[in-house]
Design an enzyme around this catalytic site. Structure first.
Site, short mmCIF file in Angstrom:
data_model
loop_
_atom_site.label_atom_id
_atom_site.label_comp_id
_atom_site.label_asym_id
_atom_site.label_seq_id
_atom_site.Cartn_x
_atom_site.Cartn_y
_atom_site.Cartn_z
N CYS A 242 16.16 43.77 7.68
CA CYS A 242 16.72 42.72 6.81
C CYS A 242 15.59 41.76 6.43
O CYS A 242 15.69 40.55 6.60
CB CYS A 242 17.86 41.99 7.50
SG CYS A 242 19.10 43.08 8.23
N ALA A 243 14.51 42.33 5.91
CA ALA A 243 13.23 41.62 5.80
C ALA A 243 13.17 40.58 4.71
O ALA A 243 12.43 39.59 4.84
CB ALA A 243 12.11 42.64 5.58
N GLY A 246 10.90 37.80 3.09
CA GLY A 246 9.62 38.30 3.55
C GLY A 246 8.75 37.37 4.36
O GLY A 246 7.62 37.74 4.69
N LYS A 248 8.82 36.53 7.49
CA LYS A 248 8.45 37.12 8.79
C LYS A 248 7.57 38.35 8.60
O LYS A 248 6.70 38.64 9.43
CB LYS A 248 9.72 37.42 9.58
CG LYS A 248 10.51 36.15 9.95
CD LYS A 248 11.80 36.47 10.65
CE LYS A 248 12.57 35.20 10.97
NZ LYS A 248 13.00 34.48 9.75
N ASP A 263 14.97 46.54 3.88
CA ASP A 263 16.09 45.72 3.40
C ASP A 263 16.97 46.59 2.51
O ASP A 263 16.48 47.53 1.87
CB ASP A 263 15.59 44.50 2.62
CG ASP A 263 16.62 43.39 2.55
OD1 ASP A 263 16.53 42.45 3.37
OD2 ASP A 263 17.53 43.46 1.70
N ASP A 305 16.35 39.69 11.86
CA ASP A 305 16.89 38.41 11.38
C ASP A 305 18.19 38.78 10.66
O ASP A 305 18.20 39.08 9.48
CB ASP A 305 15.89 37.74 10.43
CG ASP A 305 16.32 36.34 10.04
OD1 ASP A 305 17.46 35.94 10.37
OD2 ASP A 305 15.53 35.65 9.37
N CYS A 358 19.99 32.43 11.35
CA CYS A 358 19.89 31.04 10.91
C CYS A 358 21.29 30.44 10.83
O CYS A 358 21.74 29.98 9.78
CB CYS A 358 19.16 30.94 9.56
SG CYS A 358 19.89 31.95 8.25
#
Length: 430
Positions: A242-243, A246, A248, A263, A305, A358
């Site tokens: 789930c990049a 970007g 991370k 993703d 994430d 988050c």
């Protein structure tokens, strides 16, 4: 869906305010993200329209409280938004009363449906501006706007009412601009946080020193911590699940890892590719559904994430409380535990899974990790000391770290995040 329309020869101030009103309708009545509506705006007024709409959403509770005492009944939705915007500009931004009132009345007169209420707009705003010191004092005495009940209730249960109110106050303050630099990079005027991020009070990103050179990227200080939990990345094979967008991925690549960024959204992955190009970093880009994709060989680390309610980012995205609903939580938590279980199958023996969201909700953080440890008895949580990562002791949490927006209130706060590092059984990779 409400569609922005061209502004023609309209003065820039009126064009920006008209754009802001359309953006408010886009969020409050169309149920769409603020950033989606901004794509229909152009010209020099576009950025101001987006900023004004966000500011109005952030202060809407205060504006509504003051307007309620000055009108016997609710006006049309567009008139209410015009008054909210005007009051926010007057009290939160200190804009000149003359221009605010004139443009508000002009906007009311633009539509046959609202032109008859232009007099109401004029009367209410003239009354408020007649004694601005008293109006400002009334505004500043109001409590921070409250979160919707579906979010307030679980937050109060998890963190207590005092902490909940501190979170709401942090949302009202908004957020500074955080940057993640490449090693050894500094940005003039930025303050280095104990976590390693650089913080600025604001500014146009594209003209800041080092942007064109790819020396850094925008990333909230909280969002930058999960990668730092891994320590030395040199030579590790890392999957960023789930990049997009970007941040991370860039951190991992900058740290010397061999990164695969996966993703499900090709559109969002294009942003990852653009950020990699700007920074001169490299990663393998994979467009796929993580629940169906299988790697050719396992990884040393998977960073997940996970999709979540994103309630930890409300201080940056004041439209979120108007777009999310309680029913979203069940769908997202189901996806999160499916992704955790899938991610574990991608790891070498002794490999590490960094799980983070988050979110302000324990059900999307602490509870997910506790449940994963019960489902997988051979899985263990690596202890994390907040001080080791430049964080206050208050960030300590079962199995990981818990960040809430009221942490570091004197430094500008942090996004809400939960993060943990889980290790699979077996030999530790070299």
């Amino acid at each position: 869906m409400t569609q922005p329309t061209p502004h023609g020869d309209m003065p820039e101030s009126l064009a920006a305010r008209t754009g802001a009103i359309r953006l408010l309708a886009h969020v409050l009545r169309d149920g769409r993200m603020l950033s989606d509506g901004a794509s229909g705006l152009d010209g020099p007024a576009a950025a101001r329209a987006l900023r004004l709409a966000g500011l109005t959403l952030r202060h809407m509770g205060q504006a509504d409280a003051m307007l309620k005492t000055r009108m016997q009944r609710q006006p049309a939705a567009k008139i209410r938004d015009i008054l909210r915007l005007a009051l926010t500009e007057l009290c939160a931004e200190g804009s000149a009363a003359h221009g605010v009132v004139n443009d508000a009345v002009a906007m009311a007169r633009m539509s046959p449906k609202t032109t008859k209420q232009a007099g109401l707009v004029n009367a209410v705003l003239r009354g408020l501006t007649a004694d601005m010191p008293a109006t400002l004092a009334e505004w500043e005495a109001l409590p921070a706007p409250t979160l919707p009940i579906w979010l307030r209730k679980p937050l109060a249960a998890s963190w207590g009412r005092d902490r909940l109110e501190a979170i709401e106050a942090a949302h009202l303050r908004g957020a500074p601009l955080d940057l993640t630099p490449k090693p050894g990079v500094s940005v003039p005027g930025a303050v280095e946080l104990p976590t390693g991020s650089l913080r600025l009070e604001g500014g146009q990103v594209s003209i800041l020193p080092g942007f064109a050179e790819g020396d850094w990227w925008v990333q909230d200080a909280a969002a930058a911590i999960p990668v730092r939990l891994l320590g030395d990345l040199t030579g590790l094979r890392v999957l960023d699940l789930c990049a997009a967008p970007g941040g991370k991925t860039l951190q991992l690549a900058s740290g010397g890892a061999h990164v695969t960024a996966l993703d499900i959204s090709g559109k969002r992955l294009r942003r990852v590719s653009q950020n990699l190009d700007r920074t001169g970093l490299t990663a393998e880009i994979v467009e796929a559904d993580a629940l169906e994709w299988t790697p050719e060989e396992p990884f040393d680390v998977v960073l997940l994430d996970a999709p979540c309610t994103a309630t930890g980012t409300i201080r940056r995205h004041p439209d979120l409380p108007h777009l999310r609903e309680a029913r979203d939580i069940e769908t997202l938590t189901k996806l999160q535990y499916q992704l955790i279980d899938r991610a574990l199958t991608f790891l070498n023996p002794g490999g590490r899974l960094v799980f983070c969201t988050c979110s302000l909700l324990a059900v999307e953080g602490e509870h997910q990790v506790s449940a994963a440890l019960k489902r997988h008895p051979s899985l263990s949580a690596i202890p994390l000391d907040p001080a080791s990562f430049g964080l206050p002791e208050a960030a300590a949490s079962p199995h990981g770290l818990r960040l809430l927006p009221d942490l570091w209130a004197d430094r500008g706060g942090l996004d809400g995040f939960y993060m943990a590092v889980l290790r699979t059984a077996g030999a530790t990779p070299a």
